[in-house]
Design an enzyme around this catalytic site. Structure first.
Site, mmCIF file in Angstrom:
data_model
loop_
_atom_site.group_PDB
_atom_site.id
_atom_site.type_symbol
_atom_site.label_atom_id
_atom_site.label_comp_id
_atom_site.label_asym_id
_atom_site.label_seq_id
_atom_site.Cartn_x
_atom_site.Cartn_y
_atom_site.Cartn_z
ATOM 1 C CB CYS A 137 50.635 39.103 28.555
ATOM 2 S SG CYS A 137 50.390 39.932 26.984
ATOM 3 C CB CYS A 140 47.534 40.082 27.142
ATOM 4 S SG CYS A 140 48.877 39.165 26.104
ATOM 5 C CG ASP A 141 45.899 39.829 30.778
ATOM 6 O OD1 ASP A 141 45.179 39.794 29.788
ATOM 7 O OD2 ASP A 141 46.578 39.121 31.190
#
Length: 324
Positions: A137, A140-141
């Protein structure tokens, strides 16, 4: 066998399911949450979380889910350690679900929050380096890879979108695809090829993620040329596997409408499925955003709509009694 009854039955215990439980419990629906095979959902295997509102510092995914569960239980949710193996929604409310334990769960409304799992390559180093340079992701990261060299693995819309997103953090993004052409929509391909920070490695298959999870994490990828069979090493500090997600909807196949990828279909702007009293929230119906905060939001929506559904049904019963 024990039968558990509730006004609101929730299948799944990630951010969507627990948010639905919190709102449902506060509305007096005494919800039951059946936790499933992965209690807490995908966040329980996510280490650093930096984008969930309300926290200035990086928090741990498992801790966040523990806090959500504690809050849900505090306001009146019953958590059940079980996995649903069968559901019956054909006859309308109340809905029945059977657990692997042999217990039966009956709810006046049903909230489906079973989530989705990222698809992985299944090659050496992928699991051990997950969270140490390997991710599924970028949204997300990606922030953790500011100024670093990163790779995106895949050739569909998700891979191209992830590569484009990562240019916000990295000046060196490489898309690695096992074929000689992309499956992504043409408009996305045009944006990808025109971007000065993105390069493409064609006809390359990832054979192994290289690095030491205890000493710096990911250092690169071992690649195989799909045409010549030759091996090479590609150095990078971050690798994002973007080959799609698999929604956990097998229980509802043939019972609820789904799209071609298996995501549950809901009425636009709502968590309502085609069956009155059955609601879907979180990643099981969201193939676009797939964030903890959006999952929690749709869980809230499911609980509010479930409360309205029950209130309208009670009003109808009272009206029918008065007319009689």
């Amino acid at each position: 066998m024990t039968t558990h009854t509730t006004r609101m039955l929730i299948i799944g215990s990630g951010p969507a399911g627990l948010s639905a439980a919190i709102y449902g419990a506060r509305a007096g629906m005494q919800p039951i949450v059946v936790q499933g095979l992965q209690p807490g959902g995908q966040l329980t295997i996510t280490t650093d979380v930096e984008n969930y509102p309300g926290f200035r510092d990086v928090i741990q995914g498992p801790w966040l889910m523990q806090e959500m569960q504690a809050q849900a239980e505090h306001v009146g949710t019953r958590m059940m350690w079980d996995t649903i193996t069968e559901v019956d929604i054909a006859g309308g409310s109340p809905f029945t679900a059977k657990g692997d334990s042999g217990d039966e769960y009956v709810g006046d409304v049903l909230v489906i929050a079973t989530g989705a799992q990222a698809k992985w390559l299944g090659v050496p180093g992928e699991e051990s380096l997950s969270g140490k340079g390997v991710s599924a992701c970028a949204t997300c990261d990606g922030f953790f890879y500011r100024g670093k060299k990163v790779a995106v693995i895949g050739g569909g819309n998700t891979a191209v979108e992830e590569a484009l997103y990562l240019t916000n953090h990295s000046e060196d993004v490489t898309l690695i695809h096992r074929r000689g052409d992309l499956r992504a929509e043409k408009i996305l391909q045009d944006r990808l090829f025109a971007h000065p920070r993105i390069s493409v490695l064609w006809n390359k298959r990832v054979e192994e993620f290289l690095g030491d999870p205890l000493a710096g994490g990911l250092t690169g990828l071992r690649l195989a040329d799909t045409e010549t069979g030759e091996f090479s090493t590609f150095g990078c500090e971050g690798a994002f596997v973007a080959i799609g997600h698999a929604p956990a909807t097998e229980l509802f196949r043939g019972k609820l409408p789904m799209d071609e990828s298996g995501y549950l279909l809901v009425k636009p702007g709502t968590p309502k499925t085609d069956v009155p009293g059955v609601f879907a929230c979180g990643d099981v119906m969201d193939h676009t955003y797939r964030q903890a905060v959006t999952a929690a939001g749709t869980g809230c929506m499911a609980a509010l709509d479930a409360e309205r559904f029950l209130a309208e049904r009670e009003f109808s019963k009272v009206a029918e009694t008065a007319e009689a």
